[in-house]
Design an enzyme around this catalytic site. Structure first.
Site, mmCIF file in Angstrom:
data_model
loop_
_atom_site.group_PDB
_atom_site.id
_atom_site.type_symbol
_atom_site.label_atom_id
_atom_site.label_comp_id
_atom_site.label_asym_id
_atom_site.label_seq_id
_atom_site.Cartn_x
_atom_site.Cartn_y
_atom_site.Cartn_z
ATOM 1 N N ASP A 109 0.845 -1.187 0.000
ATOM 2 C CA ASP A 109 0.000 0.000 0.000
ATOM 3 C C ASP A 109 0.885 1.243 0.000
ATOM 4 O O ASP A 109 1.755 1.388 0.861
ATOM 5 C CB ASP A 109 -0.908 -0.010 1.238
ATOM 6 C CG ASP A 109 -2.055 0.971 1.101
ATOM 7 O OD1 ASP A 109 -2.365 1.377 -0.037
ATOM 8 O OD2 ASP A 109 -2.644 1.318 2.134
ATOM 9 N N HIS A 116 -3.652 13.918 0.544
ATOM 10 C CA HIS A 116 -3.877 13.022 1.683
ATOM 11 C C HIS A 116 -2.679 13.044 2.635
ATOM 12 O O HIS A 116 -2.847 13.155 3.857
ATOM 13 C CB HIS A 116 -4.121 11.591 1.185
ATOM 14 C CG HIS A 116 -4.206 10.577 2.284
ATOM 15 N ND1 HIS A 116 -5.271 10.511 3.153
ATOM 16 C CD2 HIS A 116 -3.355 9.597 2.671
ATOM 17 C CE1 HIS A 116 -5.077 9.525 4.025
ATOM 18 N NE2 HIS A 116 -3.911 8.964 3.754
ATOM 19 N N GLU A 181 -10.383 4.027 3.552
ATOM 20 C CA GLU A 181 -9.499 4.775 2.667
ATOM 21 C C GLU A 181 -9.876 4.397 1.242
ATOM 22 O O GLU A 181 -9.823 3.214 0.881
ATOM 23 C CB GLU A 181 -8.027 4.462 2.953
ATOM 24 C CG GLU A 181 -7.596 4.960 4.342
ATOM 25 C CD GLU A 181 -6.094 4.986 4.554
ATOM 26 O OE1 GLU A 181 -5.387 4.118 3.988
ATOM 27 O OE2 GLU A 181 -5.621 5.871 5.299
ATOM 28 N N GLU A 183 -9.097 3.980 -2.420
ATOM 29 C CA GLU A 183 -7.836 3.829 -3.137
ATOM 30 C C GLU A 183 -8.067 3.148 -4.482
ATOM 31 O O GLU A 183 -9.102 2.522 -4.701
ATOM 32 C CB GLU A 183 -6.858 2.958 -2.320
ATOM 33 C CG GLU A 183 -6.656 3.443 -0.892
ATOM 34 C CD GLU A 183 -5.418 2.860 -0.223
ATOM 35 O OE1 GLU A 183 -4.604 2.210 -0.920
ATOM 36 O OE2 GLU A 183 -5.279 3.056 0.997
ATOM 37 N N ASP A 215 -9.187 0.479 1.975
ATOM 38 C CA ASP A 215 -8.202 0.076 2.982
ATOM 39 C C ASP A 215 -8.727 0.497 4.353
ATOM 40 O O ASP A 215 -8.411 1.568 4.858
ATOM 41 C CB ASP A 215 -6.862 0.748 2.654
ATOM 42 C CG ASP A 215 -5.795 0.413 3.670
ATOM 43 O OD1 ASP A 215 -5.871 -0.677 4.263
ATOM 44 O OD2 ASP A 215 -4.885 1.244 3.879
ATOM 45 N N ARG A 219 -8.056 4.092 13.283
ATOM 46 C CA ARG A 219 -7.151 5.227 13.515
ATOM 47 C C ARG A 219 -6.595 5.264 14.930
ATOM 48 O O ARG A 219 -5.464 5.735 15.134
ATOM 49 C CB ARG A 219 -7.878 6.537 13.223
ATOM 50 C CG ARG A 219 -8.390 6.675 11.814
ATOM 51 C CD ARG A 219 -7.288 6.584 10.790
ATOM 52 N NE ARG A 219 -7.808 6.748 9.432
ATOM 53 C CZ ARG A 219 -7.084 6.530 8.347
ATOM 54 N NH1 ARG A 219 -5.810 6.127 8.450
ATOM 55 N NH2 ARG A 219 -7.602 6.692 7.155
ATOM 56 N N GLN A 222 -3.938 2.584 15.028
ATOM 57 C CA GLN A 222 -2.842 3.033 14.163
ATOM 58 C C GLN A 222 -2.011 4.129 14.833
ATOM 59 O O GLN A 222 -0.777 4.082 14.826
ATOM 60 C CB GLN A 222 -3.440 3.567 12.849
ATOM 61 C CG GLN A 222 -2.403 4.069 11.847
ATOM 62 C CD GLN A 222 -3.050 4.741 10.625
ATOM 63 O OE1 GLN A 222 -4.278 4.797 10.509
ATOM 64 N NE2 GLN A 222 -2.234 5.228 9.718
ATOM 65 N N LYS A 235 -4.353 -1.689 10.332
ATOM 66 C CA LYS A 235 -4.648 -1.829 8.907
ATOM 67 C C LYS A 235 -4.899 -3.277 8.499
ATOM 68 O O LYS A 235 -5.575 -3.531 7.500
ATOM 69 C CB LYS A 235 -3.447 -1.326 8.086
ATOM 70 C CG LYS A 235 -3.111 0.124 8.288
ATOM 71 C CD LYS A 235 -4.037 0.998 7.467
ATOM 72 C CE LYS A 235 -3.533 2.424 7.436
ATOM 73 N NZ LYS A 235 -4.329 3.239 6.504
ATOM 74 N N THR A 239 -8.831 -5.498 4.134
ATOM 75 C CA THR A 239 -8.750 -4.584 2.995
ATOM 76 C C THR A 239 -9.706 -5.143 1.945
ATOM 77 O O THR A 239 -9.622 -6.333 1.623
ATOM 78 C CB THR A 239 -7.319 -4.541 2.407
ATOM 79 O OG1 THR A 239 -6.398 -4.197 3.442
ATOM 80 C CG2 THR A 239 -7.215 -3.536 1.276
ATOM 81 N N GLU A 340 -10.005 12.562 7.467
ATOM 82 C CA GLU A 340 -9.824 13.857 6.807
ATOM 83 C C GLU A 340 -11.154 14.607 6.721
ATOM 84 O O GLU A 340 -11.221 15.809 6.983
ATOM 85 C CB GLU A 340 -9.261 13.671 5.399
ATOM 86 C CG GLU A 340 -7.838 13.158 5.348
ATOM 87 C CD GLU A 340 -7.482 12.711 3.945
ATOM 88 O OE1 GLU A 340 -6.989 13.531 3.165
ATOM 89 O OE2 GLU A 340 -7.719 11.525 3.621
#
Ligand code: CA
Length: 394
Positions: A109, A116, A181, A183, A215, A219, A222, A235, A239, A340
């Site tokens: 990844d 971002h 996420e 992607e 993904d 948080r 993480q 993570k 996925t 975000e």
């Protein structure tokens, strides 16, 4: 023999022809076949093209045969869908289950969106420069967990783990900051031997196509675990990837020049024709559109990511997947993750009459995308969809 009429505005028209693996619903895994999708029907390619490579529960045998064979097969498929297809090869999409289309040996990844990376830098390290010194020199990435890549539609169990609370205490429990996420993933068709690398100009000989990726990210887990070695359990729990892989040859009209890169990349990262993809992504949360990330803004190109991934001599294999990293744009409406969109949870999002920050149990996220197709059409990449289940009790 059947002629399949696809509505002109279908994202799965004859200019697209993605590849996936389908099995009759509630059928045996042994019934799985490589299929293409036309509108709301799927076509069994083992029958329609009389090719034993497609009588498999994965695309790998087909992918391993290389770019010339991929192009020849696409030409045969175009001719087939313009004419009549054997009845036995045609099934309603609604009667089929989609399976993970490739056997993923390795999953990488990246972190290729400057918007971002800037946003995450501001959120995770508010007192320093948002972009770390290496960011403009190399496509930052990490090795993810290939074994927990699941096909779109698979439910996502909320992960448990260590969390540091606002008071600084460390506790354990279900993630309170479960995120997505949005992607784009790249599927390797032909690998490369250990000790060799794939130059930017060799990209087309190795990469077969693209698929949307979600993904999923915890948080809180993480943020506590990631220093100094990077993402781990925050993570690796899941996925998701789309069930349909769009061949690069269907995206020729989506190629655009890459945004400017400063400083000029080192020679192994340069391209003779530096290119990206004009793919417009949409993120829906419980049925409400919450973001439209533009892939066209990505800083590092797909060929640069692959060149970097292999420059040390790391081998690649058929079915390997590498993903772009979260796609975000400069506008707040273009952010490809909820951390975000909600600015770290401090700016809740209005969602169906509620104020929301991160994912709650039962929430469903659907990521879709469209791109210019050949022949003036617009094609739609296969969606990636997932619903959040409560954490296990123990
Ligand atoms: Ca990611």
């Amino acid at each position: 023999m059947a002629r399949i009429d696809v509505p002109e505005d279908s994202p799965f028209g004859p200019d697209h022809l993605p590849y996936g693996v389908c099995a009759p619903r509630a059928g045996e895994r042994g019934g799985a076949r490589v299929c293409t999708r036309l509108g709301d029907v799927v076509v069994d390619l083992s029958l329609a093209l009389d090719d034993p490579d497609f009588a498999n529960a994965s695309l790998d045998a087909f992918l391993a045969r290389g770019v010339r064979h991929w192009r020849d097969t696409r030409d045969r498929l175009r001719a087939l869908v313009d004419g009549a297809i054997p009845d036995a090869a045609v099934h309603p999409l609604a009667e089929m289950d989609s399976l993970l289309p490739i056997r993923i040996g390795d999953y990488v990844d990246f972190y290729a969106s400057i918007d971002h990376a800037t946003n995450l830098g501001l959120l995770f390290r508010p007192d320093s420069e948002p972009l770390l010194p290496n960011w403009r020199y190399l496509p930052v990435g990490y090795h993810g967990r290939a074994g927990t890549v699941v096909v779109s539609g698979t439910d996502i169990r909320r992960p448990r783990g260590q969390r540091r609370t606002d008071s600084g205490a460390v506790d354990f429990g279900p993630s309170r900051r479960l995120d997505i996420e949005a992607e784009l993933g790249f599927v390797i068709g032909v690998g490369s031997a250990l000790g060799t690398s794939i130059a930017t100009g060799e990209f087309a000989d190795h990469v077969f196509g693209v698929a949307l990726v979600d993904d999923w990210s915890a948080r809180d887990i993480q943020a506590w675990e990631y220093q100094p070695l990077g993402p781990f359990l925050g993570k690796s729990f899941a996925t998701s990837m789309a069930a349909w892989i769009t061949p690069l040859s269907a995206l020729e009209s989506a190629r655009i020049p890459l945004p400017d890169q400063h400083p000029e990349p080192l020679p192994y990262l340069r391209e003779t024709e530096n290119w990206g993809l004009d793919i417009a992504i949409s993120v829906s949360w419980n049925g409400t559109l919450v973001s439209t990330p533009p892939y066209a803004r990505m800083y590092w190109s797909p060929a640069q990511m692959l060149a970097h991934l292999t420059v040390n001599g790391a081998a690649t294999r058929t079915g390997d997947l590498y993903a772009s990293g979260t796609v975000s744009g400069p506008d707040p409406s273009e952010r490809g993750s909820f951390i975000e969109l909600s600015w770290g949870g401090s700016a809740p999002i209005a969602l169906n009459g509620e104020q929301r920050t991160f994912l709650e149990d039962g929430d469903e996220v659907v990521i879709t995308a469209t791109a210019p197709g050949t022949g003036g059409s617009r094609i739609g990449l296969g969606e990636v969809r997932g619903r959040v289940l409560p954490a296990h009790e123990r």
